[in-house]
Motif scaffolding. Structure first.
Motif, PDB file in Angstrom:
ATOM      1  N   ASN A 234       0.801  -1.229   0.000  1.00  0.00           N
ATOM      2  CA  ASN A 234       0.000   0.000   0.000  1.00  0.00           C
ATOM      3  C   ASN A 234       0.832   1.277   0.000  1.00  0.00           C
ATOM      4  O   ASN A 234       0.321   2.347   0.357  1.00  0.00           O
ATOM      5  N   ALA A 235       2.106   1.193  -0.384  1.00  0.00           N
ATOM      6  CA  ALA A 235       2.861   2.416  -0.635  1.00  0.00           C
ATOM      7  C   ALA A 235       2.195   3.173  -1.779  1.00  0.00           C
ATOM      8  O   ALA A 235       1.492   2.581  -2.613  1.00  0.00           O
ATOM      9  N   GLN A 236       2.411   4.489  -1.818  1.00  0.00           N
ATOM     10  CA  GLN A 236       1.711   5.326  -2.797  1.00  0.00           C
ATOM     11  C   GLN A 236       2.686   6.243  -3.521  1.00  0.00           C
ATOM     12  O   GLN A 236       3.652   6.727  -2.932  1.00  0.00           O
ATOM     13  N   LEU A 237       2.408   6.466  -4.783  1.00  0.00           N
ATOM     14  CA  LEU A 237       3.061   7.519  -5.548  1.00  0.00           C
ATOM     15  C   LEU A 237       2.062   8.664  -5.680  1.00  0.00           C
ATOM     16  O   LEU A 237       0.926   8.457  -6.130  1.00  0.00           O
ATOM     17  N   LEU A 238       2.493   9.863  -5.271  1.00  0.00           N
ATOM     18  CA  LEU A 238       1.592  11.005  -5.136  1.00  0.00           C
ATOM     19  C   LEU A 238       2.009  12.138  -6.050  1.00  0.00           C
ATOM     20  O   LEU A 238       3.160  12.230  -6.482  1.00  0.00           O
ATOM     21  N   ALA A 239       1.068  13.036  -6.294  1.00  0.00           N
ATOM     22  CA  ALA A 239       1.346  14.313  -6.952  1.00  0.00           C
ATOM     23  C   ALA A 239       0.708  15.422  -6.132  1.00  0.00           C
ATOM     24  O   ALA A 239      -0.397  15.256  -5.609  1.00  0.00           O
ATOM     25  N   TYR A 240       1.418  16.534  -6.008  1.00  0.00           N
ATOM     26  CA  TYR A 240       0.887  17.747  -5.376  1.00  0.00           C
ATOM     27  C   TYR A 240       0.791  18.798  -6.475  1.00  0.00           C
ATOM     28  O   TYR A 240       1.805  19.193  -7.056  1.00  0.00           O
ATOM     29  N   VAL A 241      -0.423  19.216  -6.765  1.00  0.00           N
ATOM     30  CA  VAL A 241      -0.679  20.083  -7.915  1.00  0.00           C
ATOM     31  C   VAL A 241      -0.892  21.515  -7.436  1.00  0.00           C
ATOM     32  O   VAL A 241      -1.128  21.762  -6.249  1.00  0.00           O
ATOM     33  N   PRO A 242      -0.791  22.485  -8.349  1.00  0.00           N
ATOM     34  CA  PRO A 242      -1.044  23.882  -7.961  1.00  0.00           C
ATOM     35  C   PRO A 242      -2.403  24.021  -7.277  1.00  0.00           C
ATOM     36  O   PRO A 242      -3.402  23.462  -7.720  1.00  0.00           O
ATOM     37  N   GLY A 243      -2.416  24.755  -6.187  1.00  0.00           N
ATOM     38  CA  GLY A 243      -3.606  24.855  -5.369  1.00  0.00           C
ATOM     39  C   GLY A 243      -3.520  24.009  -4.117  1.00  0.00           C
ATOM     40  O   GLY A 243      -4.309  24.174  -3.187  1.00  0.00           O
ATOM     41  N   GLY A 244      -2.549  23.064  -4.086  1.00  0.00           N
ATOM     42  CA  GLY A 244      -2.304  22.288  -2.879  1.00  0.00           C
ATOM     43  C   GLY A 244      -2.993  20.946  -2.806  1.00  0.00           C
ATOM     44  O   GLY A 244      -2.887  20.265  -1.786  1.00  0.00           O
ATOM     45  N   ASP A 245      -3.702  20.531  -3.859  1.00  0.00           N
ATOM     46  CA  ASP A 245      -4.372  19.230  -3.813  1.00  0.00           C
ATOM     47  C   ASP A 245      -3.352  18.093  -3.859  1.00  0.00           C
ATOM     48  O   ASP A 245      -2.362  18.149  -4.598  1.00  0.00           O
ATOM     49  N   GLU A 246      -3.623  17.052  -3.061  1.00  0.00           N
ATOM     50  CA  GLU A 246      -2.822  15.833  -3.084  1.00  0.00           C
ATOM     51  C   GLU A 246      -3.551  14.778  -3.901  1.00  0.00           C
ATOM     52  O   GLU A 246      -4.718  14.481  -3.644  1.00  0.00           O
ATOM     53  N   VAL A 247      -2.873  14.217  -4.889  1.00  0.00           N
ATOM     54  CA  VAL A 247      -3.475  13.229  -5.781  1.00  0.00           C
ATOM     55  C   VAL A 247      -2.709  11.919  -5.643  1.00  0.00           C
ATOM     56  O   VAL A 247      -1.483  11.885  -5.808  1.00  0.00           O
ATOM     57  N   VAL A 248      -3.412  10.831  -5.320  1.00  0.00           N
ATOM     58  CA  VAL A 248      -2.788   9.509  -5.296  1.00  0.00           C
ATOM     59  C   VAL A 248      -2.785   8.965  -6.714  1.00  0.00           C
ATOM     60  O   VAL A 248      -3.848   8.696  -7.291  1.00  0.00           O
ATOM     61  N   LEU A 249      -1.597   8.832  -7.276  1.00  0.00           N
ATOM     62  CA  LEU A 249      -1.478   8.379  -8.658  1.00  0.00           C
ATOM     63  C   LEU A 249      -1.503   6.859  -8.760  1.00  0.00           C
ATOM     64  O   LEU A 249      -2.217   6.283  -9.585  1.00  0.00           O
ATOM     65  N   TYR A 250      -0.694   6.192  -7.926  1.00  0.00           N
ATOM     66  CA  TYR A 250      -0.561   4.732  -7.969  1.00  0.00           C
ATOM     67  C   TYR A 250      -0.435   4.207  -6.539  1.00  0.00           C
ATOM     68  O   TYR A 250       0.040   4.909  -5.642  1.00  0.00           O
ATOM     69  N   THR A 251      -0.826   2.959  -6.347  1.00  0.00           N
ATOM     70  CA  THR A 251      -0.608   2.274  -5.090  1.00  0.00           C
ATOM     71  C   THR A 251       0.073   0.938  -5.373  1.00  0.00           C
ATOM     72  O   THR A 251      -0.219   0.283  -6.382  1.00  0.00           O
ATOM     73  N   TYR A 252       0.983   0.550  -4.485  1.00  0.00           N
ATOM     74  CA  TYR A 252       1.826  -0.627  -4.719  1.00  0.00           C
ATOM     75  C   TYR A 252       1.120  -1.908  -4.315  1.00  0.00           C
ATOM     76  O   TYR A 252       0.542  -1.999  -3.234  1.00  0.00           O
ATOM     77  N   GLN A 253       1.173  -2.905  -5.205  1.00  0.00           N
ATOM     78  CA  GLN A 253       0.589  -4.220  -4.975  1.00  0.00           C
ATOM     79  C   GLN A 253       1.723  -5.235  -4.828  1.00  0.00           C
ATOM     80  O   GLN A 253       2.303  -5.674  -5.823  1.00  0.00           O
ATOM     81  N   PRO A 254       2.107  -5.603  -3.604  1.00  0.00           N
ATOM     82  CA  PRO A 254       3.322  -6.412  -3.419  1.00  0.00           C
ATOM     83  C   PRO A 254       3.219  -7.822  -3.989  1.00  0.00           C
ATOM     84  O   PRO A 254       4.218  -8.368  -4.465  1.00  0.00           O
ATOM     85  N   GLU A 255       2.035  -8.430  -3.930  1.00  0.00           N
ATOM     86  CA  GLU A 255       1.925  -9.803  -4.443  1.00  0.00           C
ATOM     87  C   GLU A 255       2.193  -9.866  -5.943  1.00  0.00           C
ATOM     88  O   GLU A 255       2.766 -10.833  -6.442  1.00  0.00           O
ATOM     89  N   GLN A 256       1.792  -8.819  -6.671  1.00  0.00           N
ATOM     90  CA  GLN A 256       2.033  -8.778  -8.116  1.00  0.00           C
ATOM     91  C   GLN A 256       3.314  -8.019  -8.465  1.00  0.00           C
ATOM     92  O   GLN A 256       3.706  -7.984  -9.628  1.00  0.00           O
ATOM     93  N   HIS A 257       3.948  -7.398  -7.472  1.00  0.00           N
ATOM     94  CA  HIS A 257       5.141  -6.583  -7.680  1.00  0.00           C
ATOM     95  C   HIS A 257       4.893  -5.569  -8.799  1.00  0.00           C
ATOM     96  O   HIS A 257       5.561  -5.538  -9.826  1.00  0.00           O
ATOM     97  N   GLY A 258       3.870  -4.730  -8.560  1.00  0.00           N
ATOM     98  CA  GLY A 258       3.527  -3.721  -9.535  1.00  0.00           C
ATOM     99  C   GLY A 258       2.663  -2.633  -8.916  1.00  0.00           C
ATOM    100  O   GLY A 258       2.323  -2.669  -7.730  1.00  0.00           O
ATOM    101  N   TRP A 259       2.288  -1.659  -9.755  1.00  0.00           N
ATOM    102  CA  TRP A 259       1.567  -0.471  -9.291  1.00  0.00           C
ATOM    103  C   TRP A 259       0.206  -0.390  -9.962  1.00  0.00           C
ATOM    104  O   TRP A 259       0.104  -0.488 -11.193  1.00  0.00           O
TER     105      TRP A 259
END
Length: 344
Positions: free
Chosen positions: A179-204
């Motif tokens: 459940n690690a996450q790759l995030l983006a912080y966009v102008p205006g301060g919004d936090e966007v979760v782009l991807y979440t890590y799936q360890p069993e499949q070793h992918g995002w």
């Protein structure tokens, strides 16, 4: 963030204890911040006590600010390593322009800030970028550095912030928790979760919808249309657990779940012991992680960069504090698998 008094609502989450400073009339916040930026206070007992309150515990949310190229690297299989922060210490920074100042690769900032966020498997995986764990970092010459200088006080360089910083212990790669996450912080301060890590499949798994296609377009070599991105690079570190003496590849889901890595949920049994394994070796007398190798060459990362180690190995700085070199395999000494056991 600095707080005083014992009745503050900050730090209600025991996994994210707040940074505490004993402010008083003769020790103001401005003085503490100034001390954190001066090499003269590296061994100051007051500053050390303040820094020690910023504890990492099992399950503490950690974050590393990334460039678009680094995001693409993590989608391909990079593991957490190098300089990072507790997420709670950056919670007040949502503006992309301010966050990009904390990037480690020295690249120019963009209008969007990216980050990797994960939960700490154990406090032993993190250390101060200064003495006694990393005494040589602050003394490295400017021409050999990438990114901001290392002050050695345990705080990041800043004119107006007090932000404790960490490095992964020995600049090691850390296995990526569930459940690690790759995030983006966009102008205006919004936090966007782009991807979440799936360890069993070793992918995002992509979570960002069509609204954020423009953000995904900034990632080099990454198709914004792919809903699932498998990691193509094998990690240089892995978790191993045992059940009744039998060994299994393991997955961490801190703070409380450590299990067998299995595709079917029914087979994800909790492990009884847990260890992190990675290759280590000495090259020219310098301890290194072995990140990858073939029959002839090995890519190495220095555990404790200092002037002498750089002189002996000619290691190059690839990002802030991270020094790597290629070495002939037959020159490696004490080449072995290091096993670091966690207490469950």
């Amino acid at each position: 963030m600095t707080v005083t008094g014992e009745d503050s609502e900050l730090g209600a989450d025991p996994l994210d204890p707040p940074l505490m400073a004993p402010l008083r009339r003769d020790l103001t916040w401005q003085q503490v911040q100034s001390m954190s930026q001066s090499a003269a206070y590296r061994d100051d007992p007051t500053l050390r006590r303040i820094r020690q309150t910023a504890a990492v515990r099992r399950g503490t949310r950690m974050v590393k600010i990334l460039s678009p190229a680094q995001v693409a690297g993590h989608l391909g299989g990079w593991l957490p390593y190098g300089f990072c922060y507790r997420a709670c210490d950056l919670a007040h920074l949502s503006d992309p322009a301010r966050l990009t100042l904390l990037r480690t690769d020295g690249a120019a900032g963009e209008r969007v800030a990216f980050a990797l966020r994960w939960r700490a498997t154990d406090a032993m995986d993190y250390e101060l970028p200064g003495g006694p764990a990393q005494p040589g970092l602050a003394a490295l010459p400017g021409h050999s550095r990438v990114g901001a200088m290392v002050l050695g006080t345990g705080f990041t360089p800043s004119t107006d912030e007090l932000i404790p910083e960490y490095v992964t212990a020995g600049f090691a790669d850390l296995p990526l928790p569930a459940n690690a996450q790759l995030l983006a912080y966009v102008p205006g301060g919004d936090e966007v979760v782009l991807y979440t890590y799936q360890p069993e499949q070793h992918g995002w798994l992509r979570l960002a919808g069509p609204r954020w296609r423009g953000v995904l377009d900034e990632l080099p070599g990454v198709s914004p249309d792919r809903e699932y991105v498998p990691c193509t690079t094998p990690g240089s570190a892995r978790l191993v657990g045992t059940i009744d003496g039998q060994e299994y590849e393991a997955v961490a889901d801190p703070p409380g779940e450590f299990r067998v890595r299995a595709l079917t949920r029914a087979a994800r049994y909790p492990v009884q012991t847990l260890s992190r394994r990675a290759e280590q070796a000495l090259w020219r007398g310098v301890p290194c992680w072995v990140l990858q190798r073939d029959e002839t060459w090995a890519r190495l990362r220095l555990l404790r960069p200092d002037v002498e180690a750089l002189g002996a190995t000619g290691a190059r700085c690839y990002e802030r504090g991270v020094y790597e070199a290629w070495a002939p395999v037959d020159e490696l000494v004490d080449h072995h698998i290091a096993e670091l056991a966690y207490r469950l």
